[in-house]
Design a protein around this motif. Structure first.
Motif, short mmCIF file in Angstrom:
data_model
loop_
_atom_site.label_atom_id
_atom_site.label_comp_id
_atom_site.label_asym_id
_atom_site.label_seq_id
_atom_site.Cartn_x
_atom_site.Cartn_y
_atom_site.Cartn_z
N LEU A 145 0.82 -1.19 0.00
CA LEU A 145 0.00 0.00 0.00
C LEU A 145 0.86 1.24 0.00
CD1 LEU A 145 -2.67 -1.03 2.65
CD2 LEU A 145 -2.93 -1.05 0.18
N CYS A 146 0.38 2.27 -0.68
CA CYS A 146 1.06 3.55 -0.64
C CYS A 146 0.88 4.17 0.75
CB CYS A 146 0.49 4.50 -1.69
SG CYS A 146 0.91 4.01 -3.38
N LEU A 147 1.77 5.07 1.10
CA LEU A 147 1.66 5.74 2.39
C LEU A 147 0.41 6.60 2.44
CD1 LEU A 147 5.37 6.78 2.85
CD2 LEU A 147 4.16 4.94 4.01
N LEU A 148 0.00 7.15 1.32
CA LEU A 148 -1.22 7.92 1.22
C LEU A 148 -1.58 8.03 -0.25
CD1 LEU A 148 -0.50 11.71 1.65
CD2 LEU A 148 1.25 10.05 1.21
N MET A 198 10.98 8.90 -1.77
CA MET A 198 12.17 8.27 -1.21
C MET A 198 11.81 7.11 -0.29
SD MET A 198 15.00 9.94 1.36
CE MET A 198 15.59 11.15 0.16
N ILE A 199 10.83 7.33 0.56
CA ILE A 199 10.42 6.29 1.51
C ILE A 199 9.84 5.09 0.76
CG2 ILE A 199 8.75 5.74 3.32
CD1 ILE A 199 9.19 8.63 4.35
N LEU A 200 8.98 5.35 -0.22
CA LEU A 200 8.40 4.24 -1.00
C LEU A 200 9.48 3.47 -1.73
CD1 LEU A 200 5.12 5.63 -2.58
CD2 LEU A 200 5.38 4.16 -0.59
N HIS A 201 10.46 4.18 -2.29
CA HIS A 201 11.56 3.53 -3.02
C HIS A 201 12.32 2.57 -2.11
CE1 HIS A 201 15.02 2.96 -5.62
NE2 HIS A 201 15.81 3.39 -4.64
N HIS A 202 12.66 3.03 -0.91
CA HIS A 202 13.42 2.17 -0.01
C HIS A 202 12.56 1.04 0.56
CE1 HIS A 202 17.36 4.17 0.29
NE2 HIS A 202 16.69 5.26 -0.05
N GLN A 203 11.28 1.29 0.73
CA GLN A 203 10.40 0.19 1.17
C GLN A 203 10.33 -0.90 0.12
OE1 GLN A 203 7.14 2.15 4.24
NE2 GLN A 203 6.56 1.82 2.13
N ARG A 204 10.25 -0.52 -1.13
CA ARG A 204 10.20 -1.51 -2.22
C ARG A 204 11.51 -2.30 -2.28
NH1 ARG A 204 7.87 2.99 -5.40
NH2 ARG A 204 5.60 2.75 -5.37
N LYS A 205 12.64 -1.61 -2.08
CA LYS A 205 13.92 -2.30 -2.11
C LYS A 205 14.00 -3.34 -1.01
CE LYS A 205 17.74 -0.08 -2.59
NZ LYS A 205 18.82 0.94 -2.43
N PHE A 208 14.32 18.95 -1.09
CA PHE A 208 13.16 18.18 -0.64
C PHE A 208 11.84 18.90 -0.87
CE2 PHE A 208 16.72 16.54 1.96
CZ PHE A 208 16.69 15.22 1.51
N GLY A 209 11.87 20.00 -1.60
CA GLY A 209 10.63 20.66 -2.02
C GLY A 209 9.85 21.30 -0.90
N LEU A 210 10.53 21.97 0.02
CA LEU A 210 9.87 22.62 1.16
C LEU A 210 9.93 24.13 0.97
CD1 LEU A 210 11.49 20.36 3.89
CD2 LEU A 210 9.18 20.14 2.94
N LYS A 211 8.93 24.68 0.32
CA LYS A 211 8.97 26.09 -0.06
C LYS A 211 8.91 27.03 1.14
CE LYS A 211 7.10 25.44 -4.70
NZ LYS A 211 6.04 25.83 -5.67
N ASP A 212 8.16 26.67 2.18
CA ASP A 212 8.10 27.52 3.37
C ASP A 212 9.45 27.60 4.06
OD1 ASP A 212 5.52 28.15 2.94
OD2 ASP A 212 4.69 26.98 4.58
N LEU A 213 10.11 26.45 4.18
CA LEU A 213 11.43 26.43 4.80
C LEU A 213 12.43 27.20 3.95
CD1 LEU A 213 13.39 25.38 6.96
CD2 LEU A 213 13.63 23.29 5.62
N ALA A 264 5.89 11.90 4.66
CA ALA A 264 5.33 11.71 3.32
C ALA A 264 4.28 12.76 2.99
CB ALA A 264 4.73 10.32 3.21
N THR A 265 3.49 13.17 3.97
CA THR A 265 2.47 14.18 3.71
C THR A 265 3.06 15.58 3.63
OG1 THR A 265 2.01 14.32 6.10
CG2 THR A 265 0.62 12.86 4.79
N ARG A 266 4.24 15.78 4.18
CA ARG A 266 4.87 17.10 4.18
C ARG A 266 5.75 17.35 2.95
NH1 ARG A 266 4.41 21.35 6.83
NH2 ARG A 266 6.30 21.47 8.09
N SER A 267 6.26 16.27 2.35
CA SER A 267 7.19 16.43 1.24
C SER A 267 7.01 15.30 0.24
CB SER A 267 8.64 16.43 1.76
OG SER A 267 9.56 16.27 0.70
N ARG A 268 6.73 15.67 -1.00
CA ARG A 268 6.61 14.66 -2.05
C ARG A 268 7.93 13.92 -2.27
NH1 ARG A 268 3.74 13.00 -6.38
NH2 ARG A 268 2.00 14.36 -5.87
N VAL A 269 9.04 14.63 -2.12
CA VAL A 269 10.35 14.00 -2.31
C VAL A 269 10.57 12.92 -1.26
CG1 VAL A 269 12.84 14.38 -2.42
CG2 VAL A 269 11.28 16.09 -3.35
N PHE A 270 10.26 13.21 -0.01
CA PHE A 270 10.39 12.20 1.03
C PHE A 270 9.39 11.06 0.80
CE2 PHE A 270 12.70 15.30 3.77
CZ PHE A 270 13.76 14.47 4.10
N TYR A 271 8.21 11.38 0.31
CA TYR A 271 7.22 10.36 -0.01
C TYR A 271 7.79 9.34 -1.00
CZ TYR A 271 3.01 8.45 -2.29
OH TYR A 271 2.06 7.63 -2.84
#
Length: 231
Positions: free
Chosen positions: A8-11, A109-116, A183-188, A100-107
């Protein structure tokens, strides 16, 4: 459910399409020092019905929520992902769903490593299944290497992701600015850039020039160097 075997996807990825429209609430202040945090005072609103009877009370206590979410990262037993940061692989913990909900890049990345991890434990035969069961722990926490950042910088980054708050300092602003872009965090990114524009002293500019040497391969470092040269 076995964590590593979940497909399953994280979201729902559709929820991330509107990510840019959301804001963490960052606001720049005129003072060069960090603005004081507002007191942790709960607020409530009472909604009246058409007949005039008060029937609903809306309660909010965001300050305590932010502090609690930040505190989670100091409790490894409550986290489900560990980042091994820098050349020394300093462990920094986080919660996959929040990141995952805060950053698409982390989303991604996490899915990639979970699949590995999942692919590495798929047996091709019963014999291999028995052999791998003794060496692979499916309940182990997901580990992701982050070699390009200092652990102090990455800790601040995770604090921001989990609680929406962080402290901008001269020693870490370069790394945080580079990480915000990566990591695509425009506010930061905006918060760091506002801070950088206020670094006009000679000592501050020298410190920035030194810190950018560690991140020359990052897009943000080149932008900082251009800003320093214009000051």
């Amino acid at each position: 459910m076995e964590r590593c075997e979940s497909g399953l996807c994280l979201l729902d990825s559709d929820l991330l399409e509107n990510e840019d429209a959301r804001s963490s609430g960052y606001e720049s202040c005129d003072s060069f020092t960090q603005a004081p945090s507002p007191p942790s005072t709960p607020s409530s609103k009472v909604r009246a019905s058409s007949s005039g009877h008060k029937e609903v009370m809306m309660y909010s206590n965001m300050a305590d929520l932010s502090e609690s979410l930040q505190y989670i990262t100091s409790m490894p037993e409550l986290c489900d992902v560990t980042f091994l940061v820098g050349h020394l692989q300093f462990p920094i913990h986080g919660v996959k769903a929040i990141m995952a909900t805060r950053s698409r890049v982390f989303y991604q990345m996490i899915l990639h490593h979970q699949r590995k991890v999942t692919e590495s434990v798929k047996p091709k035969s019963r014999l291999r299944m028995r052999a791998k069961s003794s060496t692979v722990n499916l309940h182990s926490k997901l580990q992701i290497p982050i070699p390009d950042y200092d652990h102090v910088v990455f800790t601040s980054l995770l604090n921001f992701l989990h609680s929406g708050r962080f402290r901008v300092q001269l020693e870490t602003v370069t790394g945080l600015f580079c990480a915000a872009i990566e990591f695509g965090l425009k506010d930061l990114q905006k918060a760091c850039w506002d801070f950088l524009k206020r670094c006009v002293g000679e000592d501050q500019k020298r410190a920035l020039m030194t810190s950018t040497q560690h991140y020359l391969k990052k897009k943000g470092a080149q932008k900082i160097l251009s800003q320093v040269c214009r000051l």
